[in-house]
Design an enzyme around this catalytic site. Structure first.
Site, short mmCIF file in Angstrom:
data_model
loop_
_atom_site.label_atom_id
_atom_site.label_comp_id
_atom_site.label_asym_id
_atom_site.label_seq_id
_atom_site.Cartn_x
_atom_site.Cartn_y
_atom_site.Cartn_z
N ASN A 209 0.83 -1.21 0.00
CA ASN A 209 0.00 0.00 0.00
C ASN A 209 0.86 1.26 0.00
O ASN A 209 0.55 2.24 -0.69
CB ASN A 209 -0.94 0.00 1.21
CG ASN A 209 -2.20 -0.81 0.93
OD1 ASN A 209 -2.33 -1.39 -0.15
ND2 ASN A 209 -3.12 -0.84 1.87
N CYS A 261 -7.76 2.69 3.32
CA CYS A 261 -6.50 1.96 3.49
C CYS A 261 -5.24 2.80 3.27
O CYS A 261 -4.42 2.93 4.18
CB CYS A 261 -6.48 0.75 2.57
SG CYS A 261 -7.65 -0.53 3.09
N1 LIG Z 1 -11.59 -2.08 3.09
C1 LIG Z 1 -10.63 -2.53 2.30
O1 LIG Z 1 -10.61 -2.31 1.08
C2 LIG Z 1 -9.48 -3.34 2.88
C3 LIG Z 1 -8.62 -4.01 2.01
C4 LIG Z 1 -7.57 -4.77 2.56
C5 LIG Z 1 -7.39 -4.79 3.93
N2 LIG Z 1 -8.23 -4.10 4.75
C6 LIG Z 1 -8.03 -4.18 6.20
O2 LIG Z 1 -8.96 -5.12 6.71
C7 LIG Z 1 -9.43 -4.69 8.01
C8 LIG Z 1 -10.93 -4.55 7.97
O3 LIG Z 1 -11.26 -3.51 7.07
P1 LIG Z 1 -12.77 -3.19 6.69
O4 LIG Z 1 -12.74 -2.07 5.71
O5 LIG Z 1 -13.46 -4.46 6.35
O6 LIG Z 1 -13.29 -2.66 8.11
P2 LIG Z 1 -14.74 -2.24 8.56
O7 LIG Z 1 -14.55 -1.18 9.57
O8 LIG Z 1 -15.59 -2.01 7.35
O9 LIG Z 1 -15.31 -3.55 9.26
C9 LIG Z 1 -14.88 -4.05 10.48
C10 LIG Z 1 -16.08 -4.77 11.13
O10 LIG Z 1 -15.64 -5.48 12.29
C11 LIG Z 1 -16.65 -5.35 13.28
N3 LIG Z 1 -16.07 -5.68 14.59
C12 LIG Z 1 -15.17 -4.94 15.31
N4 LIG Z 1 -14.83 -5.60 16.43
C13 LIG Z 1 -15.51 -6.78 16.42
C14 LIG Z 1 -15.56 -7.89 17.31
N5 LIG Z 1 -14.86 -7.94 18.44
N6 LIG Z 1 -16.40 -8.92 17.00
C15 LIG Z 1 -17.13 -8.90 15.87
N7 LIG Z 1 -17.11 -7.86 14.98
C16 LIG Z 1 -16.29 -6.83 15.26
C17 LIG Z 1 -17.13 -3.93 13.13
O11 LIG Z 1 -18.38 -3.71 13.74
C18 LIG Z 1 -17.16 -3.79 11.60
O12 LIG Z 1 -18.41 -4.20 11.07
C19 LIG Z 1 -8.67 -3.41 8.31
O13 LIG Z 1 -7.52 -3.71 9.04
C20 LIG Z 1 -8.28 -2.89 6.93
O14 LIG Z 1 -7.13 -2.08 6.98
C21 LIG Z 1 -9.29 -3.39 4.26
#
Ligand SMILES: NC(=O)c1ccc[n+]([C@@H]2O[C@H](COP(=O)([O-])OP(=O)(O)OC[C@H]3O[C@@H](n4cnc5c(N)ncnc54)[C@H](O)[C@@H]3O)[C@@H](O)[C@H]2O)c1
Length: 437
Positions: A209, A261
């Site tokens: 990234n 990200c």
């Molecule tokens: N969005 C992207 O394009 C992308 C791509 C690659 C990597 N990532 C990484 O992946 C991770 C997730 O990203 P995202 O965009 O999906 O995040 P997001 O914020 O959309 O989703 C995270 C989810 O986890 C839930 N959550 C938090 N704590 C919890 C728990 N203890 N039990 C159950 N649910 C719980 C939240 O309520 C939320 O719905 C991050 O670290 C991000 O950097 C994201």
């Protein structure tokens, strides 16, 4: 996948972009998937077979796998991890005020899983976490539970495609059998398999990234030089990009990087480097160039309107940080709109899918149902997100709606010559402005 593997349930923690896409795609491949989510609204949407956010194809997929009972969603961690061979943690890692990664969700999720799961369970972290995090967390879980890092590379807007066509699969951890069990879930999708230690796996994600963000900031600096020297950034980017050592991807000049990200991961990597006593100057520069790019763009709008935007009406086309998503995290649109408003502009805005999410974030902005309504009485149209709908606009109709004849294209995606022939002044990034005869 063997029948036995398909029968062993998989648990996914977090129904965000990564967790929900992973859960739905694994379910579609025949796995029994239990999704744990703490947000009641998200759970309710998924239980009804709907995605709680916009991702092309995901609603249809969810309707199928939830309808077939291949995917169920709950907040019951204990029941979900019971008998699961692999638990995938895909919770958020938002930035702290200082810029490093806030690991609160990851720590809580891993602790919750480890407390409830049986010995022999593999916990795979898909959240993006700083180098060393998985190894540190591994020391906190009870004996017999293996922690593995499996970074995610999907892109919002093409997440289902990316799941099915990975460029590579990276799995890192101390226990070869645990890594192999995680790799087996995705291995037949193709892509190079890289088995390594967890810290290297974490750094692959940040390195990727950060490097892409650097490329974007680099071409934006070149674009500025193009404006100063009279060169065209399109020719420069094409000429550079045809060199296979450089590559054309991510050499599109414009408003810079945003989204959930790149901004946070660049800052988190810089913070990690700082924590280890290293000043990662290139990352500092990438962040500063990106911020400067937004300021320059607003300056361009101001210049295009004769030196001031005060009291002028600006129609902003596009709010999502990129096409194909309704994600507004770190979206350039928010910064551009707020800056224009601070300078006294009256802003209207539109987006094909991000309007509901934008409303609470943009008080004082007139949100319009479509580009033509957005353009009504505008002095200037500003393109911020390169949605295909905006590329295909009928600019005669836009002209009839607008009171001014100025277009500023923050993504270099409109046909400037056609706009000029319709009487518009067309300004873009890293190219000469096209003024009507
Ligand atoms: N969005 C992207 O394009 C992308 C791509 C690659 C990597 N990532 C990484 O992946 C991770 C997730 O990203 P995202 O965009 O999906 O995040 P997001 O914020 O959309 O989703 C995270 C989810 O986890 C839930 N959550 C938090 N704590 C919890 C728990 N203890 N039990 C159950 N649910 C719980 C939240 O309520 C939320 O719905 C991050 O670290 C991000 O950097 C994201």
């Amino acid at each position: 996948m063997t029948d036995a593997a398909a029968e062993t349930p998989i648990c996914v923690v977090g129904a965000g972009y990564v967790g929900l896409v992973t859960a739905a795609c694994l379910a579609a491949r025949g796995h029994q998937v239990r999704l744990v989510e703490i947000d009641a609204g998200r759970r309710e949407a998924v239980a009804q077979g709907r995605a709680p956010f916009h991702e092309p194809g995901l609603d249809e997929l969810l309707a199928t796998v939830v309808g077939d009972r291949r995917l169920c969603v709950t907040d019951d961690m204990r029941a979900s991890v019971d008998g699961a061979g692999v638990v995938i943690v895909a919770v958020g890692t938002p930035p702290t005020a200082e810029g490093d990664a806030d690991l609160t969700q990851v720590r809580a999720a891993v602790a919750g899983v480890a407390e409830q799961c049986a010995a022999g369970t593999v916990i795979a972290i898909k959240s993006t976490v700083p180098p060393g995090t998985t190894a540190t967390l591994a020391r906190t879980v009870a004996a017999g539970r293996q922690l593995v890092m499996c970074p995610e590379f999907l892109r919002e807007g093409s997440a289902l495609h990316d799941f099915h066509h990975p460029a590579r699969l990276v799995v890192g951890g101390d226990d070869a059998a645990a890594c192999r069990r995680v790799a087996d879930l995705f291995a037949d999708l193709g892509g190079e398999l890289i088995l390594t230690d967890s810290t290297s796996a974490e750094l692959v994600k940040y390195g990727t990234n950060a490097f892409l963000a650097l490329k974007i900031s680099f071409i934006n600096e070149i674009a500025h030089l193009c404006e100063l020297t009279g060169a065209s950034v399109d020719a420069v980017a094409d000429g550079m990009g045809h060199d296979p050592r450089v590559g054309r991807a991510f050499l599109n000049a414009g408003l810079g990087f945003g989204g959930s990200c790149f901004p946070k991961d660049v800052r988190a990597l810089e913070a990690t480097a700082g924590y280890h006593g290293h000043s990662f100057w290139m990352l500092k520069a990438a962040v500063e160039v990106n911020a400067q790019q937004r300021r320059r763009f607003v300056g361009k709008v101001r210049e295009a309107l004769g030196g001031s935007v005060s009291g002028r009406r600006v129609a902003v086309l596009g709010l999502a940080f990129k096409p194909g998503t309704d994600d507004l995290r770190q979206a350039p649109s928010l910064e551009v709109i707020r800056h224009l408003q601070d300078l006294g502009a009256e802003v209207s805005a539109t987006d094909p899918v991000a309007m509901d999410k934008a409303a609470p974030l943009l008080p004082g902005t007139r949100l319009a149902a479509d580009a033509y309504t957005c353009a009504t009485d505008a002095d200037c149209a500003v393109l911020v997100t390169e949605w295909p709908q905006f590329r295909a606009l009928d600019w005669r109709r836009m002209r009839a709606e607008m009171r001014g004849r100025v277009v500023v294209d923050g993504r270099n995606c409109l046909d400037g010559a056609a706009l000029r022939s319709l009487g518009f002044a067309y300004h873009s990034v890293g190219r000469r402005s096209l003024l009507p005869d």
